[in-house]
Design a protein around this motif. Structure first.
Motif, PDB file in Angstrom:
ATOM      1  N   LEU A   4      21.535  14.215  31.381  1.00  0.00           N
ATOM      2  CA  LEU A   4      22.405  14.709  32.445  1.00  0.00           C
ATOM      3  C   LEU A   4      22.315  13.779  33.645  1.00  0.00           C
ATOM      4  O   LEU A   4      21.210  13.436  34.085  1.00  0.00           O
ATOM      5  N   CYS A  22      28.397  16.413  36.994  1.00  0.00           N
ATOM      6  CA  CYS A  22      27.254  16.223  36.105  1.00  0.00           C
ATOM      7  C   CYS A  22      27.797  15.842  34.738  1.00  0.00           C
ATOM      8  O   CYS A  22      28.457  16.651  34.074  1.00  0.00           O
ATOM      9  N   ALA A  24      27.215  14.892  30.905  1.00  0.00           N
ATOM     10  CA  ALA A  24      26.245  15.104  29.838  1.00  0.00           C
ATOM     11  C   ALA A  24      26.499  14.142  28.697  1.00  0.00           C
ATOM     12  O   ALA A  24      27.643  13.843  28.359  1.00  0.00           O
ATOM     13  N   THR A  28      25.257  16.829  23.071  1.00  0.00           N
ATOM     14  CA  THR A  28      25.891  17.801  23.951  1.00  0.00           C
ATOM     15  C   THR A  28      26.363  19.036  23.216  1.00  0.00           C
ATOM     16  O   THR A  28      26.552  20.078  23.808  1.00  0.00           O
TER      17      THR A  28
END
Length: 122
Positions: A4, A22, A24, A28
């Motif tokens: 992240l 954010c 990822a 995921t």
């Protein structure tokens, strides 16, 4: 593993706005709920907002309700935190987190970003 990376922090005057992102990466698909936490100096880390996998369910702390909005774009593997009407008390390091449990709200978060500083001046 899920990585992240937060962005969008900075300095702003009271009443201003910031949008945190954010991103990822990694496994995921194993992430379900996503959340934003914050930690001010000499204070414990606190949950600010969280969003379910679909994005259809959200929860907020009382201190930010009505001012902050959490959202996510699963096509981009990104979660956002729109922060409006910022106050000096919002000054903190903001962390993105991902949970692997299916339930919402999740009992815990399993992956964390490195954090991004938000400073609100009066």
């Amino acid at each position: 593993q899920v990585q992240l990376v937060e962005s969008g922090g900075g300095s702003v005057q009271a009443g201003g706005s910031l949008r945190l992102s954010c991103a990822a990466s990694g496994r995921t698909f194993s992430s379900n709920a996503m959340g934003w936490f914050r930690q001010a100096p000499e204070k414990e880390r606190e949950l600010v907002a969280e969003v379910s996998l679909s994005g259809g369910t959200t929860r907020y702390s009382d201190s930010v309700k009505g001012r902050f909005t959490i959202s996510r774009d699963n096509r981009k593997n990104t979660v956002y935190l729109q922060m409006n009407s910022l106050k000096p008390d919002d000054t903190a390091v903001y962390y993105c987190a991902a949970a692997t449990r299916i339930t919402f709200p999740p009992p815990s978060y399993d992956y964390w970003g490195q954090g991004t500083q938000v400073t609100v001046s009066s």
